[in-house]
Design a protein around this motif. Sequence first.
Motif, PDB file in Angstrom:
ATOM      1  N   GLN A 179     -81.286   1.455 -63.263  1.00 13.38           N
ATOM      2  CA  GLN A 179     -81.437   0.058 -62.862  1.00 13.38           C
ATOM      3  C   GLN A 179     -80.461  -0.775 -63.689  1.00 13.38           C
ATOM      4  O   GLN A 179     -80.467  -0.706 -64.904  1.00 13.38           O
ATOM      5  CB  GLN A 179     -82.871  -0.417 -63.130  1.00 13.38           C
ATOM      6  N   GLY A 180     -79.614  -1.522 -63.033  1.00 11.45           N
ATOM      7  CA  GLY A 180     -78.645  -2.342 -63.754  1.00 11.45           C
ATOM      8  C   GLY A 180     -77.376  -1.565 -64.038  1.00 11.45           C
ATOM      9  O   GLY A 180     -76.929  -0.754 -63.241  1.00 11.45           O
ATOM     10  N   SER A 181     -76.837  -1.784 -65.209  1.00  9.65           N
ATOM     11  CA  SER A 181     -75.523  -1.275 -65.570  1.00  9.65           C
ATOM     12  C   SER A 181     -75.556   0.160 -66.096  1.00  9.65           C
ATOM     13  O   SER A 181     -76.345   0.488 -66.978  1.00  9.65           O
ATOM     14  CB  SER A 181     -74.942  -2.185 -66.652  1.00  9.65           C
ATOM     15  N   VAL A 182     -74.686   0.995 -65.561  1.00 10.33           N
ATOM     16  CA  VAL A 182     -74.520   2.353 -66.087  1.00 10.33           C
ATOM     17  C   VAL A 182     -74.005   2.275 -67.524  1.00 10.33           C
ATOM     18  O   VAL A 182     -74.422   3.043 -68.390  1.00 10.33           O
ATOM     19  CB  VAL A 182     -73.546   3.165 -65.199  1.00 10.33           C
ATOM     20  N   ALA A 183     -73.138   1.314 -67.803  1.00  6.40           N
ATOM     21  CA  ALA A 183     -72.610   1.138 -69.161  1.00  6.40           C
ATOM     22  C   ALA A 183     -73.744   0.879 -70.149  1.00  6.40           C
ATOM     23  O   ALA A 183     -73.770   1.458 -71.241  1.00  6.40           O
ATOM     24  CB  ALA A 183     -71.595   0.004 -69.203  1.00  6.40           C
ATOM     25  N   TYR A 239     -77.220   5.964 -75.959  1.00  5.03           N
ATOM     26  CA  TYR A 239     -77.172   7.332 -76.488  1.00  5.03           C
ATOM     27  C   TYR A 239     -75.890   7.595 -77.263  1.00  5.03           C
ATOM     28  O   TYR A 239     -74.813   7.146 -76.872  1.00  5.03           O
ATOM     29  CB  TYR A 239     -77.284   8.337 -75.332  1.00  5.03           C
ATOM     30  N   ASP A 240     -76.021   8.348 -78.368  1.00  9.70           N
ATOM     31  CA  ASP A 240     -74.847   8.745 -79.152  1.00  9.70           C
ATOM     32  C   ASP A 240     -74.034   9.810 -78.434  1.00  9.70           C
ATOM     33  O   ASP A 240     -72.821   9.913 -78.614  1.00  9.70           O
ATOM     34  CB  ASP A 240     -75.275   9.296 -80.515  1.00  9.70           C
ATOM     35  N   SER A 241     -74.718  10.640 -77.654  1.00  9.36           N
ATOM     36  CA  SER A 241     -74.051  11.688 -76.886  1.00  9.36           C
ATOM     37  C   SER A 241     -74.814  11.863 -75.573  1.00  9.36           C
ATOM     38  O   SER A 241     -75.943  11.400 -75.430  1.00  9.36           O
ATOM     39  CB  SER A 241     -74.011  12.995 -77.678  1.00  9.36           C
ATOM     40  N   MET A 289     -67.886   3.797 -63.045  1.00  6.58           N
ATOM     41  CA  MET A 289     -67.578   4.582 -64.253  1.00  6.58           C
ATOM     42  C   MET A 289     -66.178   4.310 -64.780  1.00  6.58           C
ATOM     43  O   MET A 289     -65.934   4.442 -65.975  1.00  6.58           O
ATOM     44  CB  MET A 289     -67.763   6.076 -63.999  1.00  6.58           C
ATOM     45  N   GLN A 290     -65.266   3.916 -63.929  1.00  5.62           N
ATOM     46  CA  GLN A 290     -63.896   3.650 -64.363  1.00  5.62           C
ATOM     47  C   GLN A 290     -63.813   2.444 -65.301  1.00  5.62           C
ATOM     48  O   GLN A 290     -62.836   2.279 -66.019  1.00  5.62           O
ATOM     49  CB  GLN A 290     -62.979   3.464 -63.159  1.00  5.62           C
ATOM     50  N   GLU A 291     -64.857   1.631 -65.298  1.00  2.00           N
ATOM     51  CA  GLU A 291     -64.906   0.440 -66.148  1.00  2.00           C
ATOM     52  C   GLU A 291     -65.562   0.709 -67.507  1.00  2.00           C
ATOM     53  O   GLU A 291     -65.604  -0.175 -68.354  1.00  2.00           O
ATOM     54  CB  GLU A 291     -65.674  -0.672 -65.435  1.00  2.00           C
TER      55      GLU A 291
END
Length: 118
Positions: free
Chosen positions: A9-13, A19-21, A50-52
């Motif tokens: 929900q919301g931003s993938v970023a 998460y660290d990894s 994902m490109q962003e």
Amino acid sequence: GPFEIDEVQGSVADEFAKYDSLIVGTPTWNTGADMERSGTGWDEIYYSEMQELNIAGKKVAVFGLGDSVSYSENYADATGELHDVFEALGCKMMGYTSTEGYLHDDSKAIRGEKFCGL
């Protein structure tokens, strides 16, 4: 904790930043395809949102699901695409696996002499 990329929900970023990894996985559905091989939500964000992302240096391991006998010509192909997208974003890729013992003819998940995950 674990989450489905389809259910973010919301931003993938924002989700990845928690998460660290990352350990990310995908099945291969679109056998033989050059792009968008998983048939999952990953396909919808690989070449857009994902490109962003600014996740260079993040440790990422990939895994895939596949049938090396029934789909021997396309075994775990989507894993290769998942790997390549994160690698192109500057992530430190981890978790390579020997190809020995698998009954496949070809796979887009092979990097050098190893699978990029599994």
